[in-house]
Scaffold this active site. Structure first.
Site, PDB file in Angstrom:
ATOM      1  N   SER A 195     -63.277 -34.549  91.023  1.00  0.00           N
ATOM      2  CA  SER A 195     -64.529 -33.809  90.865  1.00  0.00           C
ATOM      3  C   SER A 195     -65.943 -34.784  90.990  1.00  0.00           C
ATOM      4  CB  SER A 195     -64.661 -33.531  89.416  1.00  0.00           C
ATOM      5  OG  SER A 195     -66.131 -33.024  88.924  1.00  0.00           O
ATOM      6  N   TYR A 208     -63.741 -35.838  80.391  1.00  0.00           N
ATOM      7  CA  TYR A 208     -63.297 -35.111  81.580  1.00  0.00           C
ATOM      8  C   TYR A 208     -63.684 -35.941  82.780  1.00  0.00           C
ATOM      9  CZ  TYR A 208     -63.561 -31.419  85.166  1.00  0.00           C
ATOM     10  OH  TYR A 208     -63.385 -30.683  86.351  1.00  0.00           O
TER      11      TYR A 208
END
Length: 300
Positions: A195, A208
């Site tokens: 990401s 995360y």
């Protein structure tokens, strides 16, 4: 001097307005989130993705294939000629059925499997199922992920949440890669989903983002390890993408994606071609790479 007089006759589209732009209607879902209630509905390529035979007869295993990026990848792989075994959670049954329908409609075999990648035994059962049904694993896509926004900072991240994030995003990827390698032939590949958060972490997604950074490192290291075996390992780093995970884990979706230079979030259909490329023979000299699809956010 060249002009754009013929632009209206081409298939080119302005990327800033090709898909819905924020502000979005207020919406909230319980985790894991579902496709149906989303407004606007995500585009997985149902009416737009056209295959060209890049993955004919490949056997793919994909985690988190019920919705979002996972569904778009399953659809694209199938339309490129691959059979797809994909995972979902029990509460995602309806979304998984739609992914299976799209794969089958493309003329390929769809194998939906309930699997919680936080459990080592379930990961082993998944690989065993793929080996039994397909005989081999040509492409493993580690895509399943968990996040939960904590705007109140690190003090609000419980051990339970941290454990779930790490086990879903890292343990599952590690176990499945380890277990799948004996079934991946030379020429096969492993694809991981990292990401933009790996490089530009949002404070409210600290845990995360930490796992997404680890996925980058894992991808680089595993690529070097498996190069001698003819197995390529790469990753895709999306920016903001409009998936059920967003209304299910973020407190406010109104301006989601507005921070990207293109001014909007990606649709899953815009991310799937990156996975197709990395799985295909067009990427035969590409390994240990992170393909960034961030909507213009510069990454290292």
């Amino acid at each position: 001097m060249p002009t754009n007089d013929n632009a209206s006759n081409s298939n080119m589209q302005d990327p800033t307005s090709k898909h819905p732009q924020p502000d979005f209607p207020a919406q909230d879902q319980e985790h894991p989130g579902w496709t149906g209630p989303m407004d606007p509905p995500p585009d997985h390529g149902e009416t737009s993705y056209q295959g060209s035979g890049l993955l004919v007869n490949r056997k793919a295993v994909l985690t988190g294939g019920d919705s979002g990026i996972g569904r778009a990848v399953a659809l694209a792989f199938a339309r490129e000629g691959a059979d797809v075994l994909f995972t979902y959670l029990p509460e995602e049954k309806d979304d998984a059925a739609e992914t299976a329908r799209l794969v089958s409609e493309a003329g390929r075999t769809a194998v939906p499997v309930v699997c919680d990648v936080r459990e080592e035994e379930q990961c082993q059962a998944l690989v065993d199922r793929a080996a039994a049904d397909f005989g081999r694993i040509d492409v493993l896509v580690n895509n399943a992920a968990y996040q939960m926004s904590q705007p109140d900072g690190i003090g609000a991240i419980t051990t339970e949440q941290f454990d779930r994030v790490v086990k879903t995003n890292l343990y599952g990827m590690f176990w499945l890669s380890k277990m799948a390698v004996p079934h991946i032939p030379r020429g096969g590949s492993i694809l991981n989903t990292t990401s933009v958060q790996a490089y530009q972490p949002s404070p409210h997604l600290l845990d995360y983002a930490t796992t997404k950074g680890a996925i980058v490192t894992f991808t680089h290291g595993l690529a070097k390890m498996l190069a001698k075996d003819g197995i390529r390992v790469n990753a895709v780093a999306p920016g903001p993408v409009w998936t059920p995970l967003i209304p299910a884990t973020l407190p406010d979706t109104k301006e989601f994606g507005k921070q990207a230079p293109l001014g909007r979030p990606a649709q899953p259909a815009e991310i799937a071609p990156a996975y197709v490329f990395l799985a295909s023979e067009h990427a035969s000299f590409v390994t240990g790479e992170i393909l960034n699809a961030t909507g213009g956010t510069p990454l290292p």
